[in-house]
Each structure stands twice: as C-alpha cells, then as structure tokens.
Design a protein around this motif. Structure first.
Motif, PDB file in Angstrom:
ATOM      1  N   SER A  69      -1.679  -7.763  -6.913  1.00 14.53           N
ATOM      2  CA  SER A  69      -1.656  -6.628  -5.988  1.00 14.53           C
ATOM      3  C   SER A  69      -0.220  -6.257  -5.682  1.00 14.53           C
ATOM      4  O   SER A  69       0.675  -7.096  -5.747  1.00 14.53           O
ATOM      5  N   LYS A  71       1.590  -4.820  -2.443  1.00 19.49           N
ATOM      6  CA  LYS A  71       1.324  -4.595  -1.018  1.00 19.49           C
ATOM      7  C   LYS A  71       2.422  -3.708  -0.436  1.00 19.49           C
ATOM      8  O   LYS A  71       3.610  -4.079  -0.457  1.00 19.49           O
ATOM      9  N   LYS A  74       2.603  -0.786   4.795  1.00 18.38           N
ATOM     10  CA  LYS A  74       1.500  -0.590   5.751  1.00 18.38           C
ATOM     11  C   LYS A  74       0.408  -1.644   5.548  1.00 18.38           C
ATOM     12  O   LYS A  74      -0.609  -1.634   6.219  1.00 18.38           O
ATOM     13  N   ASN A  76      -1.349  -1.957   2.721  1.00 16.71           N
ATOM     14  CA  ASN A  76      -2.310  -1.520   1.708  1.00 16.71           C
ATOM     15  C   ASN A  76      -2.046  -2.252   0.401  1.00 16.71           C
ATOM     16  O   ASN A  76      -0.892  -2.468   0.023  1.00 16.71           O
ATOM     17  N   ASN A  78      -2.540  -2.332  -3.731  1.00 14.80           N
ATOM     18  CA  ASN A  78      -2.822  -1.570  -4.943  1.00 14.80           C
ATOM     19  C   ASN A  78      -2.913  -2.545  -6.104  1.00 14.80           C
ATOM     20  O   ASN A  78      -2.025  -3.376  -6.292  1.00 14.80           O
TER      21      ASN A  78
END
Length: 176
Positions: A69, A71, A74, A76, A78
């Motif tokens: 991922s 990060k 915030k 989030n 991806n």
C-alpha cells in the motif's frame, strides 16, 4: 544457455527449489524466508505473481510481486505491488532471465488490474524496464534509503496519478 528458458507461474512443488535458489543467489536465507513467509499472507500474496524461470525443468530464476500500500498523509491507502525479491542462479545471471521475469510479471500484473510497481533495487538495472525514482510521485520508502534506489513504474497510464505517500510493506518484510 537461455534458449530453453521457460517462464511460468510457480507451483507448490517448486517451493523448496525456490528457497534454495534464493539462498544461492543472495548468499543467505533472508530472501528465501521472506518468500516462504509471504506465501502464507493471504492478503499480500498473489499466486499468479510468483513466477519462475526454468531450464530443462530446473528452476534458475524466481520473481515475486506482493501487494503493498501507499499511505498518503490523510491515512488513505492506495494499492500497488512490491517487486521483491528477484533471484537468478549465479551461473545464469547476465543472460536476460531477470528481464524476462520482470516483463512477465508486468504482463500478469496488468492482466490482474494492478496499476503500479515499487522496487528497492539497483539504480542502473531497474530503469532499463521503465522504473523511475519514486520521489517523482512523492512516494517514499518506510525506511531511509537513497532516492535513486527506491523506484516505481506505472503499469497503466496515470497509474500513480494523484497517489503519494509512504509505502507500507506486508509485515513479513520486517521479519527478515
């Protein structure tokens, strides 16, 4: 030597030979143990992206792409892929097998819908396949490494558009 090389998905019966290959290629067991550990991770491990190169049915190369991922600030996440490790038997190195493994991995990853790959690797080797410093996209490693060895590639057009942050590797990477 490389005319007979076949590239295929790893099978369960290959695990011991892949372990030995990683041990020989890296001169230690860390990468071999990482592959074994990642295979157990149902979230990070993508069986189609554990790929071997064979010569007369002998495994001479292996590459693994795992889900990672990115990060953002915030929080989030991806999804992306991490290329690690890639190993080729010493006597088969510099014959293009690594490149065949990388290209096959990219092809399969695209078919599976992945949009990008991150690699921590040799600054002169991986750019041949389109990798660029990840900081181009404001993507950072979770540990301190020179930016020229921490690279990314977009598998799809704008695969990293509007994505930035710090890579989060599966926990197995911390154990090796």
């Amino acid at each position: 030597m490389t005319e007979q090389i076949k590239i295929r998905r790893e099978k369960q019966g290959d695990f011991r030979e892949v372990f030995e290959l990683n041990h020989i290629a890296f001169g230690q067991d860390n990468e071999a143990k990482l592959v074994d550990a990642l295979r157990i991770n149902q979230i990070a491990f993508v069986p189609e992206l554990s790929i071997v190169a064979t010569d007369n049915n002998k495994i001479v190369g292996h590459i693994l792409f795992s889900k990672i991922s990115i990060k953002d600030d915030k929080g989030n996440l991806n999804e992306s892929l991490g290329l690690a490790p890639m190993a080729v038997r010493p006597e088969y190195q510099k014959c293009g097998i690594g490149g065949q493994l990388i290209r096959k991995g990219f092809e399969v990853a695209k078919e599976l819908g992945f949009k990008s790959v991150i690699v921590l690797g040799h600054e002169h080797y991986y750019p041949k396949f389109g990798f660029q410093p990840a900081d181009k996209w404001k993507i950072k490693a979770p540990f301190d490494v020179p930016s020229n060895v921490f690279m990314a590639i977009e598998l799809a057009t704008d695969g990293l558009k509007n994505i930035s942050g710090t890579v989060v590797y599966p926990k197995e990477f911390e154990t090796v």
